[in-house]
Design a protein around this motif. Structure first.
Motif, PDB file in Angstrom:
ATOM      1  N   ASN A  49     -29.669  57.678 -47.950  1.00  0.00           N
ATOM      2  CA  ASN A  49     -30.938  57.105 -47.509  1.00  0.00           C
ATOM      3  C   ASN A  49     -31.737  58.156 -46.757  1.00  0.00           C
ATOM      4  O   ASN A  49     -31.195  59.114 -46.233  1.00  0.00           O
ATOM      5  N   SER A  53     -36.470  57.762 -49.804  1.00  0.00           N
ATOM      6  CA  SER A  53     -36.212  56.446 -50.385  1.00  0.00           C
ATOM      7  C   SER A  53     -37.316  55.455 -50.064  1.00  0.00           C
ATOM      8  O   SER A  53     -37.385  54.384 -50.661  1.00  0.00           O
ATOM      9  N   ALA A  58     -40.279  54.617 -56.716  1.00  0.00           N
ATOM     10  CA  ALA A  58     -38.869  54.309 -56.520  1.00  0.00           C
ATOM     11  C   ALA A  58     -37.971  55.344 -57.161  1.00  0.00           C
ATOM     12  O   ALA A  58     -36.812  55.456 -56.816  1.00  0.00           O
ATOM     13  N   THR A  59     -38.470  56.085 -58.130  1.00  0.00           N
ATOM     14  CA  THR A  59     -37.646  57.045 -58.853  1.00  0.00           C
ATOM     15  C   THR A  59     -38.296  58.416 -58.845  1.00  0.00           C
ATOM     16  O   THR A  59     -39.462  58.586 -58.505  1.00  0.00           O
ATOM     17  N   SER A  60     -37.514  59.407 -59.249  1.00  0.00           N
ATOM     18  CA  SER A  60     -37.974  60.790 -59.259  1.00  0.00           C
ATOM     19  C   SER A  60     -38.425  61.190 -60.656  1.00  0.00           C
ATOM     20  O   SER A  60     -38.566  60.359 -61.548  1.00  0.00           O
ATOM     21  N   GLN A 119     -27.859  58.282 -59.373  1.00  0.00           N
ATOM     22  CA  GLN A 119     -28.402  57.221 -58.516  1.00  0.00           C
ATOM     23  C   GLN A 119     -28.880  57.801 -57.196  1.00  0.00           C
ATOM     24  O   GLN A 119     -29.951  57.447 -56.685  1.00  0.00           O
ATOM     25  N   ARG A 120     -28.100  58.728 -56.653  1.00  0.00           N
ATOM     26  CA  ARG A 120     -28.461  59.355 -55.387  1.00  0.00           C
ATOM     27  C   ARG A 120     -29.765  60.151 -55.507  1.00  0.00           C
ATOM     28  O   ARG A 120     -30.528  60.261 -54.548  1.00  0.00           O
ATOM     29  N   ARG A 122     -32.158  59.291 -57.430  1.00  0.00           N
ATOM     30  CA  ARG A 122     -33.206  58.344 -57.852  1.00  0.00           C
ATOM     31  C   ARG A 122     -33.733  58.684 -59.238  1.00  0.00           C
ATOM     32  O   ARG A 122     -34.945  58.732 -59.480  1.00  0.00           O
ATOM     33  N   ALA A 152     -32.380  49.906 -58.852  1.00  0.00           N
ATOM     34  CA  ALA A 152     -33.168  50.932 -58.156  1.00  0.00           C
ATOM     35  C   ALA A 152     -34.342  51.431 -58.991  1.00  0.00           C
ATOM     36  O   ALA A 152     -35.081  52.318 -58.557  1.00  0.00           O
ATOM     37  N   THR A 154     -34.104  52.582 -62.343  1.00  0.00           N
ATOM     38  CA  THR A 154     -33.733  53.536 -63.389  1.00  0.00           C
ATOM     39  C   THR A 154     -33.657  52.841 -64.744  1.00  0.00           C
ATOM     40  O   THR A 154     -33.042  51.777 -64.870  1.00  0.00           O
TER      41      THR A 154
END
Length: 352
Positions: A49, A53, A58-60, A119-120, A122, A152, A154
């Motif tokens: 976190n 975040s 929400a994502t990269s 996931q880490r 994003r 998240a 993805t």
């Protein structure tokens, strides 16, 4: 309950500062300590976190591609095709996205670890390629991991593997018709007059192995050939040239009267061909050989390899479009991609 950095530190028996150093990579940490921290992160499914975040996005710009072996053309072709389709609008860095190819080596543990790492980070999307491991415990772990990724934001696409049961986390699944391809390949050999056909199969625990072998045995059964001897004429091993070589020698030991050998894939077929030539057998005059996948070298083999063509590049490109939202998911979220029989010089009627 949310897992905290302090929880990870306690699990790894290190200080929270050490955990932070490992995760941020901004300070040297002993290899053994680093491994212990990362194992604790995986065990607790900890997701870093921080300020990132809380960003509106929400994502990269990251897209992960999971493969069993990047040196295998089967996976290399699909990974390259996925990457060819991930540019354009959507990514924030000039419209581009960065693809990261994760080489699992066929390890289920590495597959789960890479999903945690993505996931880490994003990741905007994840594409999983190749056959799945047939293990209920791993399947349950995969479903849980993919659900967290999807929650998240993805997008998840399966390419070249069957649908994952009991989850709605997957955006789309592109599955190859391996069973029908295996059946058509063996039907071709049966039509030529072959009845003593050896089969070099892939790893027992993989869906691709089972589906291709089922197609082969369906064709044999339809031809009225006793299924009792099929186990003796089947040898399992990795999808490698060495496996094809060693398995073929074993098949010849078990059944010197074989007139044809079907290989789990084209790479295995190369090994099978080498073993046959070493024994002084001519292809296809003395024994026929067939493969699967139609990898680029298949047509250049001597003689050119009879095989089953899977449209690997087309499937990978479509997976890339699905992963970026450039193409709508197929009805029901699943599309089956057909297999085409490619008849070439490595198969012929048996002697006599």
């Amino acid at each position: 309950m949310t897992v905290t950095l302090a929880d990870v530190a306690a699990h790894a028996q290190v200080s929270p500062a050490t955990v932070s150093r490992v995760l941020n990579g901004n300070y040297p940490v002993a290899a053994a300590t680093r491994e212990r921290v990362l194992r604790a992160v995986d065990d607790l499914d900890y997701v870093l976190n921080g300020p990132a975040s809380s960003l509106a996005a929400a994502t990269s710009d990251l897209l992960g591609i999971l493969v069993n072996d990047i040196a295998d053309p089967f996976f290399g072709i699909m990974a390259g095709a996925v990457q060819s389709e991930i540019g354009g609008p959507g990514g924030r860095a000039g419209g581009e996205r960065m693809a990261v190819v994760c080489n699992t080596g066929g390890s289920p543990e590495r597959e789960l670890t890479y999903l945690t790492l993505l996931q880490r980070q994003r990741a905007a999307a994840v594409v999983l390629t190749g056959g799945a491991l047939e293990d209920p415990e791993h399947a349950a772990a995969m479903s849980a991991k993919l659900a967290r990724l999807a929650d998240a934001g993805t997008r998840i696409v399966l390419c070249g593997r069957p649908p994952l049961a009991d989850t709605d986390a997957v955006t789309a699944t592109l599955t190859f018709d391996n069973r029908n391809g295996g059946r058509r390949l063996t039907e071709h050999l049966l039509t030529l007059g072959h009845r003593r056909i050896g089969y070099v199969a892939g790893p027992v625990e993989r869906t691709t192995t089972r589906h291709r072998l089922e197609g082969h045995r369906d064709a044999m059964a339809a031809a009225g050939i006793d299924s009792g001897g099929q186990d003796e004429l089947t040898v399992h091993g990795p999808y490698t040239r060495r496996s094809g070589y060693e398995a073929t020698l074993e098949l010849l030991r078990r059944a010197p009267d074989l007139t044809a050998i079907v290989s789990a894939n084209d790479t295995v077929a190369l090994g099978a061909s080498a073993a046959l030539r070493e024994r002084g057998l001519r292809i296809p005059q003395d024994i026929s050989v067939a493969g699967f996948d139609d990898l680029p070298f298949s047509v250049d083999a001597v003689p050119a390899l009879t095989t089953v063509r899977l449209p690997l590049y087309e499937a990978g490109a479509r997976a890339g479009r699905l992963a970026t939202g450039a193409e709508a998911a197929p009805p029901g979220g699943v599309a089956t991609i057909g297999a085409e029989l490619m008849v070439r010089g490595s198969t012929a009627p048996p002697r006599g």
